[in-house]
Design a protein around this motif. Structure first.
Motif, short mmCIF file in Angstrom:
data_model
loop_
_atom_site.label_atom_id
_atom_site.label_comp_id
_atom_site.label_asym_id
_atom_site.label_seq_id
_atom_site.Cartn_x
_atom_site.Cartn_y
_atom_site.Cartn_z
N LEU A 35 0.82 -1.20 0.00
CA LEU A 35 0.00 0.00 0.00
C LEU A 35 0.86 1.26 0.00
O LEU A 35 0.63 2.19 -0.78
N VAL A 36 1.87 1.29 0.85
CA VAL A 36 2.77 2.44 0.89
C VAL A 36 3.49 2.60 -0.45
O VAL A 36 3.59 3.70 -0.99
N GLN A 37 3.95 1.49 -0.99
CA GLN A 37 4.66 1.53 -2.28
C GLN A 37 3.74 2.04 -3.39
O GLN A 37 4.15 2.83 -4.23
N ALA A 89 -0.57 9.89 4.04
CA ALA A 89 -1.00 11.26 4.32
C ALA A 89 -0.09 12.27 3.61
O ALA A 89 -0.58 13.26 3.06
N ASN A 90 1.21 12.02 3.59
CA ASN A 90 2.13 12.92 2.90
C ASN A 90 1.82 12.99 1.41
O ASN A 90 1.79 14.07 0.82
N LYS A 91 1.58 11.84 0.79
CA LYS A 91 1.29 11.82 -0.65
C LYS A 91 -0.04 12.51 -0.93
O LYS A 91 -0.16 13.29 -1.87
N MET A 92 -1.04 12.24 -0.11
CA MET A 92 -2.34 12.88 -0.30
C MET A 92 -2.24 14.39 -0.13
O MET A 92 -2.87 15.15 -0.86
N GLY A 96 -2.98 17.38 -3.03
CA GLY A 96 -4.13 18.24 -2.77
C GLY A 96 -5.39 17.48 -2.43
O GLY A 96 -6.50 17.97 -2.59
N MET A 97 -5.22 16.24 -1.94
CA MET A 97 -6.38 15.43 -1.59
C MET A 97 -6.85 15.67 -0.16
O MET A 97 -7.96 15.30 0.21
N ILE A 98 -5.98 16.25 0.65
CA ILE A 98 -6.35 16.67 1.99
C ILE A 98 -5.79 18.08 2.18
O ILE A 98 -4.78 18.45 1.59
N PRO A 99 -6.48 18.90 3.01
CA PRO A 99 -6.04 20.29 3.16
C PRO A 99 -4.67 20.44 3.78
O PRO A 99 -4.07 19.64 4.32
#
Length: 99
Positions: A35-37, A89-92, A96-99
Motif C-alpha cells: 500500500l505504501v509503495q 498522508a504525505n502523498k495525499m 491536494g487530496m487533503i487540506p
C-alpha cells in the motif's frame, strides 16, 4: 551523561518492538508495504482517477476481509495505521487530496 545512557538503552528496545511486530503480523507487513509503495509510486493524477473510479463501487472481497480483520484486532489495526499513515498522508497532501 544519564540522557545518553537512557537513549542507548531505548534504541534496542524500540528496534526489538518493531521486529517483534513484523514477526507477529507477517501478512500485515506485506499489505502495508504494498500500500505504501503504491502511493509512493503513483502520480497524483493516477490517485485522483482511482478515487473517482471507486465512488459507488463495492470493495473487492479480499479488501473487505482485510478490513474485517483490522476491525476485530485493535493491536493489528494500530500496527497497520502506524506503518501506512504518514507515507499515505504525505502523498495525499502533496496531491491536494487533503487540506
Amino acid at each position: 551523561m544519564i540522557k545518553h545512557v537512557m537513549w542507548f538503552a531505548m534504541v534496542p528496545a524500540l528496534l526489538f518492538a518493531t521486529i517483534a511486530a513484523a514477526q507477529q503480523y507477517p501478512m500485515l507487513d506485506s499489505v502495508a508495504n504494498r500500500l505504501v509503495q503504491k502511493y509512493q509510486q503513483s502520480s497524483c493524477e493516477q490517485l485522483w482517477q482511482e478515487r473517482a473510479a471507486k465512488k459507488g463501487h463495492p470493495k473487492p472481497q479480499g479488501e473487505q476481509n482485510a478490513m474485517e480483520m483490522l476491525k476485530n484486532d485493535p493491536q493489528m489495526r494500530a500496527e497497520f495505521i502506524n506503518r501506512v499513515a504518514a507515507p499515505i498522508a504525505n502523498k495525499m497532501f502533496e496531491c491536494g487530496m487533503i487540506p
